[in-house]
Scaffold this motif. Structure first.
Motif, PDB file in Angstrom:
ATOM      1  N   VAL A  20       0.857  -1.188   0.000  1.00  0.00           N
ATOM      2  CA  VAL A  20       0.000   0.000   0.000  1.00  0.00           C
ATOM      3  C   VAL A  20       0.890   1.233   0.000  1.00  0.00           C
ATOM      4  CG1 VAL A  20      -1.960  -1.084   1.187  1.00  0.00           C
ATOM      5  CG2 VAL A  20      -0.183   0.052   2.535  1.00  0.00           C
ATOM      6  N   PRO A  21       0.372   2.334  -0.560  1.00  0.00           N
ATOM      7  CA  PRO A  21       1.121   3.580  -0.447  1.00  0.00           C
ATOM      8  C   PRO A  21       0.961   4.148   0.957  1.00  0.00           C
ATOM      9  CG  PRO A  21      -0.900   3.971  -1.633  1.00  0.00           C
ATOM     10  CD  PRO A  21      -0.830   2.495  -1.362  1.00  0.00           C
ATOM     11  N   LEU A  22       2.037   4.666   1.469  1.00  0.00           N
ATOM     12  CA  LEU A  22       1.989   5.291   2.788  1.00  0.00           C
ATOM     13  C   LEU A  22       1.552   6.749   2.668  1.00  0.00           C
ATOM     14  CD1 LEU A  22       5.281   3.841   4.250  1.00  0.00           C
ATOM     15  CD2 LEU A  22       2.959   3.304   4.994  1.00  0.00           C
ATOM     16  N   LYS A  23       0.866   7.200   3.691  1.00  0.00           N
ATOM     17  CA  LYS A  23       0.456   8.601   3.754  1.00  0.00           C
ATOM     18  C   LYS A  23       1.705   9.458   3.927  1.00  0.00           C
ATOM     19  CE  LYS A  23      -2.559  11.606   6.529  1.00  0.00           C
ATOM     20  NZ  LYS A  23      -1.914  12.782   6.052  1.00  0.00           N
ATOM     21  N   LEU A  24       1.806  10.468   3.093  1.00  0.00           N
ATOM     22  CA  LEU A  24       2.932  11.390   3.180  1.00  0.00           C
ATOM     23  C   LEU A  24       2.454  12.699   3.785  1.00  0.00           C
ATOM     24  CD1 LEU A  24       4.527  10.791  -0.332  1.00  0.00           C
ATOM     25  CD2 LEU A  24       5.229   9.807   1.858  1.00  0.00           C
ATOM     26  N   TRP A  25       3.121  13.170   4.799  1.00  0.00           N
ATOM     27  CA  TRP A  25       2.683  14.386   5.486  1.00  0.00           C
ATOM     28  C   TRP A  25       2.808  15.618   4.593  1.00  0.00           C
ATOM     29  CZ3 TRP A  25       6.318  18.224   6.055  1.00  0.00           C
ATOM     30  CH2 TRP A  25       7.637  17.843   5.934  1.00  0.00           C
ATOM     31  N   PHE A  26       3.622  15.529   3.541  1.00  0.00           N
ATOM     32  CA  PHE A  26       3.867  16.693   2.700  1.00  0.00           C
ATOM     33  C   PHE A  26       3.150  16.632   1.344  1.00  0.00           C
ATOM     34  CE2 PHE A  26       7.289  13.609   2.249  1.00  0.00           C
ATOM     35  CZ  PHE A  26       7.308  13.392   0.876  1.00  0.00           C
ATOM     36  N   ALA A  27       2.254  15.649   1.162  1.00  0.00           N
ATOM     37  CA  ALA A  27       1.542  15.529  -0.111  1.00  0.00           C
ATOM     38  C   ALA A  27       0.117  15.060   0.131  1.00  0.00           C
ATOM     39  CB  ALA A  27       2.268  14.558  -1.033  1.00  0.00           C
TER      40      ALA A  27
ATOM     41  N   TYR B 248       6.144   3.324   0.035  1.00  0.00           N
ATOM     42  CA  TYR B 248       5.457   2.033  -0.099  1.00  0.00           C
ATOM     43  C   TYR B 248       5.703   1.170   1.137  1.00  0.00           C
ATOM     44  CZ  TYR B 248       4.562   3.403  -4.837  1.00  0.00           C
ATOM     45  OH  TYR B 248       4.124   4.095  -5.934  1.00  0.00           O
ATOM     46  N   TYR B 249       4.685   0.395   1.461  1.00  0.00           N
ATOM     47  CA  TYR B 249       4.721  -0.492   2.621  1.00  0.00           C
ATOM     48  C   TYR B 249       4.283  -1.872   2.153  1.00  0.00           C
ATOM     49  CZ  TYR B 249       3.725  -2.054   7.431  1.00  0.00           C
ATOM     50  OH  TYR B 249       3.696  -2.711   8.637  1.00  0.00           O
ATOM     51  N   ALA B 250       5.138  -2.855   2.343  1.00  0.00           N
ATOM     52  CA  ALA B 250       4.846  -4.243   1.952  1.00  0.00           C
ATOM     53  C   ALA B 250       4.687  -5.082   3.214  1.00  0.00           C
ATOM     54  CB  ALA B 250       5.971  -4.796   1.102  1.00  0.00           C
ATOM     55  N   VAL B 251       3.709  -5.980   3.153  1.00  0.00           N
ATOM     56  CA  VAL B 251       3.416  -6.859   4.296  1.00  0.00           C
ATOM     57  C   VAL B 251       3.197  -8.275   3.797  1.00  0.00           C
ATOM     58  CG1 VAL B 251       1.755  -7.356   6.139  1.00  0.00           C
ATOM     59  CG2 VAL B 251       2.379  -4.998   5.642  1.00  0.00           C
ATOM     60  N   TYR B 252       3.792  -9.229   4.507  1.00  0.00           N
ATOM     61  CA  TYR B 252       3.475 -10.639   4.322  1.00  0.00           C
ATOM     62  C   TYR B 252       2.766 -11.084   5.585  1.00  0.00           C
ATOM     63  CZ  TYR B 252       4.026 -15.695   4.402  1.00  0.00           C
ATOM     64  OH  TYR B 252       3.787 -17.041   4.522  1.00  0.00           O
ATOM     65  N   ALA B 253       1.570 -11.657   5.422  1.00  0.00           N
ATOM     66  CA  ALA B 253       0.776 -12.085   6.574  1.00  0.00           C
ATOM     67  C   ALA B 253       0.207 -13.494   6.325  1.00  0.00           C
ATOM     68  CB  ALA B 253      -0.363 -11.089   6.823  1.00  0.00           C
ATOM     69  N   GLU B 254      -0.068 -14.163   7.414  1.00  0.00           N
ATOM     70  CA  GLU B 254      -0.653 -15.520   7.355  1.00  0.00           C
ATOM     71  C   GLU B 254      -1.837 -15.596   8.305  1.00  0.00           C
ATOM     72  OE1 GLU B 254       2.407 -18.288   8.438  1.00  0.00           O
ATOM     73  OE2 GLU B 254       3.514 -17.965   6.565  1.00  0.00           O
TER      74      GLU B 254
END
Length: 172
Positions: free
Chosen positions: A99-106, A165-171
């Motif tokens: 997911v895209p991360l929230k940017l405080w400057f955009a 960008y933030y990547a996550v692997y989950a089970e």
């Protein structure tokens, strides 16, 4: 093979993250229509099926008929009003998502020409973690990376060291 430019850097980092979490060959349900990254996964020996493009907010049962080793969702959840419903209904035991991360400057991304290409959410990492955990997922691995742009200015400078960008692997 990949340059350090958008989207090539994002594709390279995403592929490395996927290969580390769920090595090929694996049967993948990729949320969203076929896209350039679907082709990249196939060229790296993943068997990829994409969803049909139906609105996942209205039709959140995405893999009820077939079995997959992993469900992938690369820059999909930010477009949904309620990503919780899709996450809760995934039948696969493994999930790899970015997911895209929230940017405080955009401001959040919003295409001026395509009404479907807009971000309803841009997450902070803890918000996406919480969403996954609430939907029954256990996070096993996470990673962030930047998205520098080849422009001059204060915001482009911030993009050189602020994760986008933030990547996550989950089970389950």
């Amino acid at each position: 093979m990949y340059e350090n430019t958008f989207p090539n850097k994002r594709f390279k980092k995403t592929l490395e993250f996927l290969e580390n979490a769920v090595p090929a060959p694996a049967k993948v349900l990729d949320l969203g229509v076929e896209n350039p990254f679907s082709t990249i996964m196939q060229s790296h020996e993943y068997s990829v099926t994409n969803t049909s493009g139906d609105d996942l907010d209205l039709y959140p049962l995405v893999d009820s008929e077939n079995e997959y080793d992993v469900v992938t969702a690369f820059e999909i959840f930010e477009h949904l009003v309620s990503p919780f419903n899709v996450l809760k209904n995934i039948k696969s035991k493994k999930l790899v998502a970015t997911v895209p991360l929230k940017l405080w400057f955009a401001d959040a991304y919003r295409s001026k020409t395509d009404m479907r290409d807009r971000h309803y959410h841009e997450f902070e990492d803890w918000q996406f973690d919480w969403l996954l955990e609430k939907a029954g997922w256990n996070i096993k691995k996470r990673e962030k990376w930047t998205n520098p742009v080849q422009k001059i200015g204060f915001r482009p400078l911030l993009r050189k060291f602020t994760p986008r960008y933030y990547a996550v692997y989950a089970e389950r």
